[in-house]
Design a protein around this motif. Structure first.
Motif, PDB file in Angstrom:
ATOM      1  N   LEU A  30      33.795 -48.122 -53.019  1.00 54.18           N
ATOM      2  CA  LEU A  30      34.797 -48.847 -53.773  1.00 54.18           C
ATOM      3  C   LEU A  30      35.571 -49.871 -52.742  1.00 54.18           C
ATOM      4  O   LEU A  30      35.820 -50.632 -53.248  1.00 54.18           O
ATOM      5  CB  LEU A  30      35.814 -47.707 -54.165  1.00 54.18           C
ATOM      6  N   VAL A  31      35.627 -49.451 -51.678  1.00 55.95           N
ATOM      7  CA  VAL A  31      36.231 -50.684 -50.698  1.00 55.95           C
ATOM      8  C   VAL A  31      35.190 -51.838 -50.443  1.00 55.95           C
ATOM      9  O   VAL A  31      35.584 -52.931 -50.390  1.00 55.95           O
ATOM     10  CB  VAL A  31      36.710 -50.007 -49.317  1.00 55.95           C
ATOM     11  N   THR A  32      33.897 -51.319 -50.516  1.00 56.66           N
ATOM     12  CA  THR A  32      32.957 -52.624 -49.941  1.00 56.66           C
ATOM     13  C   THR A  32      32.903 -53.286 -51.100  1.00 56.66           C
ATOM     14  O   THR A  32      32.449 -54.685 -51.142  1.00 56.66           O
ATOM     15  CB  THR A  32      31.800 -51.845 -49.514  1.00 56.66           C
ATOM     16  N   SER A  66      44.034 -50.072 -57.145  1.00 58.25           N
ATOM     17  CA  SER A  66      44.394 -51.348 -56.510  1.00 58.25           C
ATOM     18  C   SER A  66      43.373 -52.180 -57.072  1.00 58.25           C
ATOM     19  O   SER A  66      43.714 -53.659 -57.058  1.00 58.25           O
ATOM     20  CB  SER A  66      43.914 -51.037 -54.851  1.00 58.25           C
ATOM     21  N   LYS A  67      42.279 -51.932 -57.478  1.00 60.38           N
ATOM     22  CA  LYS A  67      41.338 -52.663 -58.391  1.00 60.38           C
ATOM     23  C   LYS A  67      41.921 -53.362 -59.509  1.00 60.38           C
ATOM     24  O   LYS A  67      42.040 -54.183 -59.734  1.00 60.38           O
ATOM     25  CB  LYS A  67      40.174 -52.170 -58.523  1.00 60.38           C
ATOM     26  N   LEU A  68      42.735 -52.238 -60.271  1.00 62.20           N
ATOM     27  CA  LEU A  68      43.582 -52.548 -61.520  1.00 62.20           C
ATOM     28  C   LEU A  68      44.533 -53.637 -61.111  1.00 62.20           C
ATOM     29  O   LEU A  68      44.682 -54.529 -62.118  1.00 62.20           O
ATOM     30  CB  LEU A  68      44.049 -51.440 -62.100  1.00 62.20           C
ATOM     31  N   VAL A  70      44.710 -56.159 -59.363  1.00 65.52           N
ATOM     32  CA  VAL A  70      43.977 -57.289 -59.092  1.00 65.52           C
ATOM     33  C   VAL A  70      43.087 -57.900 -60.135  1.00 65.52           C
ATOM     34  O   VAL A  70      42.720 -58.954 -60.150  1.00 65.52           O
ATOM     35  CB  VAL A  70      43.166 -57.580 -57.618  1.00 65.52           C
ATOM     36  N   GLY A  71      43.075 -57.241 -61.291  1.00 61.24           N
ATOM     37  CA  GLY A  71      42.537 -57.598 -62.617  1.00 61.24           C
ATOM     38  C   GLY A  71      41.327 -57.112 -62.940  1.00 61.24           C
ATOM     39  O   GLY A  71      40.725 -57.717 -63.792  1.00 61.24           O
ATOM     40  N   THR A  72      40.818 -56.207 -62.015  1.00 61.96           N
ATOM     41  CA  THR A  72      39.555 -55.678 -62.421  1.00 61.96           C
ATOM     42  C   THR A  72      39.676 -54.871 -63.912  1.00 61.96           C
ATOM     43  O   THR A  72      40.561 -54.026 -63.740  1.00 61.96           O
ATOM     44  CB  THR A  72      39.022 -54.469 -61.384  1.00 61.96           C
ATOM     45  N   LYS A  73      38.738 -54.968 -64.815  1.00 63.30           N
ATOM     46  CA  LYS A  73      39.008 -54.017 -65.983  1.00 63.30           C
ATOM     47  C   LYS A  73      38.146 -52.819 -65.688  1.00 63.30           C
ATOM     48  O   LYS A  73      36.938 -52.917 -65.261  1.00 63.30           O
ATOM     49  CB  LYS A  73      38.328 -54.917 -67.077  1.00 63.30           C
ATOM     50  N   ILE A  74      38.824 -51.607 -66.020  1.00 62.90           N
ATOM     51  CA  ILE A  74      38.010 -50.433 -65.592  1.00 62.90           C
ATOM     52  C   ILE A  74      38.103 -49.774 -67.140  1.00 62.90           C
ATOM     53  O   ILE A  74      39.151 -49.573 -67.825  1.00 62.90           O
ATOM     54  CB  ILE A  74      38.837 -49.806 -64.737  1.00 62.90           C
TER      55      ILE A  74
END
Length: 221
Positions: A30-32, A66-68, A70-74
């Motif tokens: 997930l970090v990569t 953290s992804k959410l 920055v705008g990542t849709k999950i």
């Protein structure tokens, strides 16, 4: 640091909370890797057993949040091990909890994204509870034990599952399907339909990514 960003990432069967989850490799994946959309295709949380939560499994949850931010849709599609989250169906800003969801490919064709337990005979709550108790007693993942010692039976089950999942999706008007559930990663594109299984983070540690040109690739963490 994010090294690669894809159009979409499909992942399933983390079984966070279970000692069988390889959370170290999962968190590093997930970090990569990043994507515009991440599909969590069921069995993300091991909710069938009341196990002591490993603290380092929270690192995976934090990375997803953290992804959410920055705008990542999950999109979170609960499976048979975390079906309790079906009680929370709804939109939570960039996080959506849904029973299933459609995904439009670059070429405009639409895939059904669903966990897959819907076509599996081994899905009753009572049976799952019994299997969970046995797993707790054996201190091992029962499905992986069956895979190890009864591989010929598992192979027949995987092929039957693939056929039934494709039929399930096609009967509902979809071009193909993305699923998880059986812990066997695979991309099968016949030209007339597509079957994608994301694998798991217990044994295979795999995810499926969609490149910007619309192609799919199976990656191992």
């Amino acid at each position: 640091m994010r090294q690669t960003k894809f159009r979409s990432i499909f992942m399933s069967d983390f079984h966070l909370g279970s000692p069988h989850c390889d959370s170290y490799r999962l968190r590093n994946f997930l970090v990569t890797y990043d994507a515009e959309r991440i599909y969590l295709v069921g069995d993300i949380i091991e909710a069938n057993n009341h196990l002591k939560w490993p603290l380092f499994h929270s690192d995976v949850i934090r990375e997803l949040f953290s992804k959410l931010q920055v705008g990542t849709k999950i999109f979170y599609i609960p499976g048979n091990h975390d079906r309790i989250f079906l009680n929370y169906i709804g939109d939570y800003h960039d996080l959506q909890i849904v029973k299933c969801v459609s995904h439009t490919m670059v070429n405009g064709k639409v895939l059904l994204v669903i966990h897959g337990d819907q076509v599996d005979r081994f899905k009753s709550w009572t049976l799952l509870h019994i299997l969970s108790v046995i797993e707790k007693m054996l201190k091992n993942n029962l499905w992986e034990l069956i895979r190890k010692y009864l591989s010929h039976i598992i192979k027949r089950h995987e092929l039957k599952f693939e056929k039934e999942m494709v039929s399930y999706a096609r009967a509902r008007g979809f071009y193909g399907v993305v699923c998880g559930h059986i812990h066997f990663p695979k991309i099968e594109n016949t030209g007339s339909t597509i079957y994608i299984n994301t694998g798991d983070w217990i044994h295979h540690c795999t995810a499926v990514v969609e490149h910007w040109d619309g192609s799919f690739e199976l990656l191992q963490g």
